[in-house]
Design a protein around this motif. Structure first.
Motif, PDB file in Angstrom:
ATOM      1  N   VAL A  42       4.826   5.263   4.244  1.00  0.00           N
ATOM      2  CA  VAL A  42       4.696   6.098   3.053  1.00  0.00           C
ATOM      3  C   VAL A  42       3.463   5.670   2.272  1.00  0.00           C
ATOM      4  CG1 VAL A  42       5.742   6.733   0.843  1.00  0.00           C
ATOM      5  CG2 VAL A  42       7.166   6.527   2.890  1.00  0.00           C
ATOM      6  N   SER A  43       2.630   6.639   1.910  1.00  0.00           N
ATOM      7  CA  SER A  43       1.485   6.372   1.039  1.00  0.00           C
ATOM      8  C   SER A  43       1.728   6.989  -0.326  1.00  0.00           C
ATOM      9  CB  SER A  43       0.194   6.952   1.633  1.00  0.00           C
ATOM     10  OG  SER A  43      -0.247   6.197   2.736  1.00  0.00           O
ATOM     11  N   ILE A  44       1.192   6.348  -1.352  1.00  0.00           N
ATOM     12  CA  ILE A  44       1.320   6.847  -2.712  1.00  0.00           C
ATOM     13  C   ILE A  44      -0.077   7.040  -3.287  1.00  0.00           C
ATOM     14  CG2 ILE A  44       1.569   4.511  -3.655  1.00  0.00           C
ATOM     15  CD1 ILE A  44       3.547   5.774  -5.708  1.00  0.00           C
ATOM     16  N   VAL A  45      -0.329   8.239  -3.824  1.00  0.00           N
ATOM     17  CA  VAL A  45      -1.627   8.573  -4.391  1.00  0.00           C
ATOM     18  C   VAL A  45      -1.426   9.080  -5.813  1.00  0.00           C
ATOM     19  CG1 VAL A  45      -2.674   9.135  -2.163  1.00  0.00           C
ATOM     20  CG2 VAL A  45      -1.566  10.944  -3.484  1.00  0.00           C
ATOM     21  N   GLY A  46      -2.504   9.049  -6.580  1.00  0.00           N
ATOM     22  CA  GLY A  46      -2.447   9.518  -7.959  1.00  0.00           C
ATOM     23  C   GLY A  46      -3.694   9.060  -8.681  1.00  0.00           C
ATOM     24  N   THR A  55       4.275   0.266  -9.207  1.00  0.00           N
ATOM     25  CA  THR A  55       5.379   0.617  -8.304  1.00  0.00           C
ATOM     26  C   THR A  55       5.487  -0.400  -7.178  1.00  0.00           C
ATOM     27  OG1 THR A  55       4.952   2.963  -8.772  1.00  0.00           O
ATOM     28  CG2 THR A  55       6.389   2.462  -6.919  1.00  0.00           C
ATOM     29  N   LEU A  56       4.343  -0.774  -6.601  1.00  0.00           N
ATOM     30  CA  LEU A  56       4.345  -1.792  -5.549  1.00  0.00           C
ATOM     31  C   LEU A  56       4.876  -3.119  -6.080  1.00  0.00           C
ATOM     32  CD1 LEU A  56       1.705  -2.457  -2.834  1.00  0.00           C
ATOM     33  CD2 LEU A  56       2.361  -4.331  -4.335  1.00  0.00           C
ATOM     34  N   SER A  57       4.473  -3.496  -7.285  1.00  0.00           N
ATOM     35  CA  SER A  57       4.934  -4.760  -7.872  1.00  0.00           C
ATOM     36  C   SER A  57       6.448  -4.774  -8.065  1.00  0.00           C
ATOM     37  CB  SER A  57       4.244  -5.003  -9.218  1.00  0.00           C
ATOM     38  OG  SER A  57       2.866  -5.238  -9.036  1.00  0.00           O
ATOM     39  N   LEU A  58       7.012  -3.620  -8.394  1.00  0.00           N
ATOM     40  CA  LEU A  58       8.467  -3.527  -8.550  1.00  0.00           C
ATOM     41  C   LEU A  58       9.169  -3.722  -7.215  1.00  0.00           C
ATOM     42  CD1 LEU A  58       8.620  -0.460 -10.967  1.00  0.00           C
ATOM     43  CD2 LEU A  58       9.099  -2.845 -11.557  1.00  0.00           C
ATOM     44  N   MET A 164       0.909  -2.602   0.882  1.00  0.00           N
ATOM     45  CA  MET A 164      -0.545  -2.640   0.993  1.00  0.00           C
ATOM     46  C   MET A 164      -1.167  -1.909  -0.201  1.00  0.00           C
ATOM     47  SD  MET A 164      -0.972  -2.070   5.108  1.00  0.00           S
ATOM     48  CE  MET A 164      -2.588  -2.855   5.124  1.00  0.00           C
ATOM     49  N   ASP A 165      -2.006  -2.624  -0.955  1.00  0.00           N
ATOM     50  CA  ASP A 165      -2.599  -2.081  -2.173  1.00  0.00           C
ATOM     51  C   ASP A 165      -4.120  -1.983  -2.010  1.00  0.00           C
ATOM     52  OD1 ASP A 165      -3.272  -1.285  -4.705  1.00  0.00           O
ATOM     53  OD2 ASP A 165      -2.215  -2.890  -5.745  1.00  0.00           O
ATOM     54  N   GLU A 166      -4.603  -0.769  -1.707  1.00  0.00           N
ATOM     55  CA  GLU A 166      -6.037  -0.524  -1.528  1.00  0.00           C
ATOM     56  C   GLU A 166      -6.642  -1.537  -0.551  1.00  0.00           C
ATOM     57  OE1 GLU A 166      -7.833   1.914  -2.731  1.00  0.00           O
ATOM     58  OE2 GLU A 166      -6.587   2.765  -4.310  1.00  0.00           O
ATOM     59  N   SER A 167      -5.919  -1.815   0.517  1.00  0.00           N
ATOM     60  CA  SER A 167      -6.271  -2.935   1.388  1.00  0.00           C
ATOM     61  C   SER A 167      -7.611  -2.778   2.093  1.00  0.00           C
ATOM     62  CB  SER A 167      -5.160  -3.138   2.422  1.00  0.00           C
ATOM     63  OG  SER A 167      -3.921  -3.352   1.786  1.00  0.00           O
ATOM     64  N   PHE A 168      -8.040  -1.531   2.355  1.00  0.00           N
ATOM     65  CA  PHE A 168      -9.266  -1.310   3.119  1.00  0.00           C
ATOM     66  C   PHE A 168     -10.382  -0.687   2.290  1.00  0.00           C
ATOM     67  CE2 PHE A 168      -5.971  -0.446   6.645  1.00  0.00           C
ATOM     68  CZ  PHE A 168      -5.826  -1.800   6.900  1.00  0.00           C
ATOM     69  N   SER A 169     -10.176  -0.566   0.977  1.00  0.00           N
ATOM     70  CA  SER A 169     -11.118   0.201   0.157  1.00  0.00           C
ATOM     71  C   SER A 169     -12.502  -0.429   0.072  1.00  0.00           C
ATOM     72  CB  SER A 169     -10.547   0.400  -1.246  1.00  0.00           C
ATOM     73  OG  SER A 169     -10.344  -0.845  -1.882  1.00  0.00           O
ATOM     74  N   PHE A 196       2.012   2.091   1.129  1.00  0.00           N
ATOM     75  CA  PHE A 196       0.554   1.990   1.176  1.00  0.00           C
ATOM     76  C   PHE A 196      -0.055   2.707  -0.025  1.00  0.00           C
ATOM     77  CE2 PHE A 196      -3.709   3.059   2.647  1.00  0.00           C
ATOM     78  CZ  PHE A 196      -4.084   1.977   3.434  1.00  0.00           C
ATOM     79  N   ILE A 197      -0.816   1.968  -0.846  1.00  0.00           N
ATOM     80  CA  ILE A 197      -1.495   2.548  -2.001  1.00  0.00           C
ATOM     81  C   ILE A 197      -2.945   2.834  -1.640  1.00  0.00           C
ATOM     82  CG2 ILE A 197      -2.348   2.090  -4.331  1.00  0.00           C
ATOM     83  CD1 ILE A 197       0.096   0.390  -4.808  1.00  0.00           C
TER      84      ILE A 197
END
Length: 275
Positions: A42-46, A55-58, A164-169, A196-197
């Motif tokens: 699942v990826s989350i965008v915004g 959200t990931l931290s939670l 994963m938080d912006e892991s490849f940005s 995945f963010i």
């Protein structure tokens, strides 16, 4: 995923608030309801600042919700999530340790002997395409290679959840595509659930089973939840040319662009007040 697939991560009525230095309460997320089945990507965008990382931290257990609850396999999360491993945008590796020492560290901390941990680390180093670099230090590796080390560090402990938080940005586009393909290959060999963010909608669609769109903050909520019905296995660089990909992208972007504009307008208002 089927209706009978067990739920791995669940957010029930989750709200997250922070108190500013002025004493004002700032609501980042409001009434988030989300279920992620075992093994789903699942990826989350915004828009920027909408609460994706919160959200990931939670889910990781770094922060408790202000209201609602986070469930992991049906159990309320209290403290750090022991089933999760995280890959962030910043470097995970210790610069004074070699690749094999960095990758084996998680197993050593779990009580495995150095010999056993090294043996398992060599397997994961090979799986992420770094065989022969076991004795190198992070400073001797390229950015893409350091990301491979970070993946191996996380996956060697066989987490049930990969966050994963912006892991490849920070990577150039070609290296990013290689790493995305590598991630999909390894994920398809495991049963890990991935959260995945990303700011990149194309990346989100190419990788995911579902894409979640958050509204602009403050008090972000879920605006859209899209099933990505594209065949697997996927080649990230090639799938964007698929007409079905383009249709999905157009549909999600219609939701996302309105929130990006709202966020942009809110930022301009704050700037005008402060100047």
């Amino acid at each position: 995923m089927t209706d009978s697939t067990p739920t791995m991560m669940e957010l029930n009525g989750v709200t997250k608030e922070f108190v500013k230095p002025t004493g004002e309460v700032h609501t980042v997320l409001r009434n988030i309801d989300l279920k992620i089945p075992k093994g789903e990507f699942v990826s989350i965008v915004g828009p920027t600042g909408c609460g994706k990382s919160t959200t990931l931290s939670l889910i990781a257990g770094f922060e408790p919700p202000s209201a609602g609850e986070v469930l992991i396999s049906g159990e309320k999360l209290e403290g750090i999530n022991p089933r999760a491993a995280c890959v962030f945008q910043t470097e995970n590796a210790f610069p004074w340790k070699t690749v094999i020492d960095n990758v084996s560290l998680g197993l050593r901390m779990r009580g495995r002997s150095k010999a056993d941990a090294y043996e398992e680390a060599r397997k994961w180093i090979a799986r992420v395409g770094l065989k022969g670099f076991e004795g190198h230090y992070p400073s001797q590796l390229s950015g893409g290679m350091r990301k491979r080390v970070a993946l191996a560090q996380c996956l060697i402990v066989q987490p049930e959840i990969l966050l994963m938080d912006e892991s490849f940005s920070a990577l150039d586009v070609h290296t990013r595509h290689l790493m995305e393909d590598e991630l999909l290959r390894i994920w398809e060999e495991t049963s890990a659930s991935v959260f995945f963010i990303t700011h990149d909608l194309e990346e989100a669609i190419a990788l995911s089973d579902r894409v979640i769109v958050l509204t602009a903050g403050p008090g972000a909520t879920i605006k859209g939840d899209y099933r990505i019905d594209l065949p697997r296995p996927r080649n990230v660089a090639e799938i964007s040319f698929d007409p079905a990909f383009m249709r999905i992208h157009k549909q999600i972007w219609e939701d996302l662009k309105d929130e990006v504009m709202i966020s942009y307008e809110n930022a301009n208002k704050l700037h005008s007040k402060s100047s």
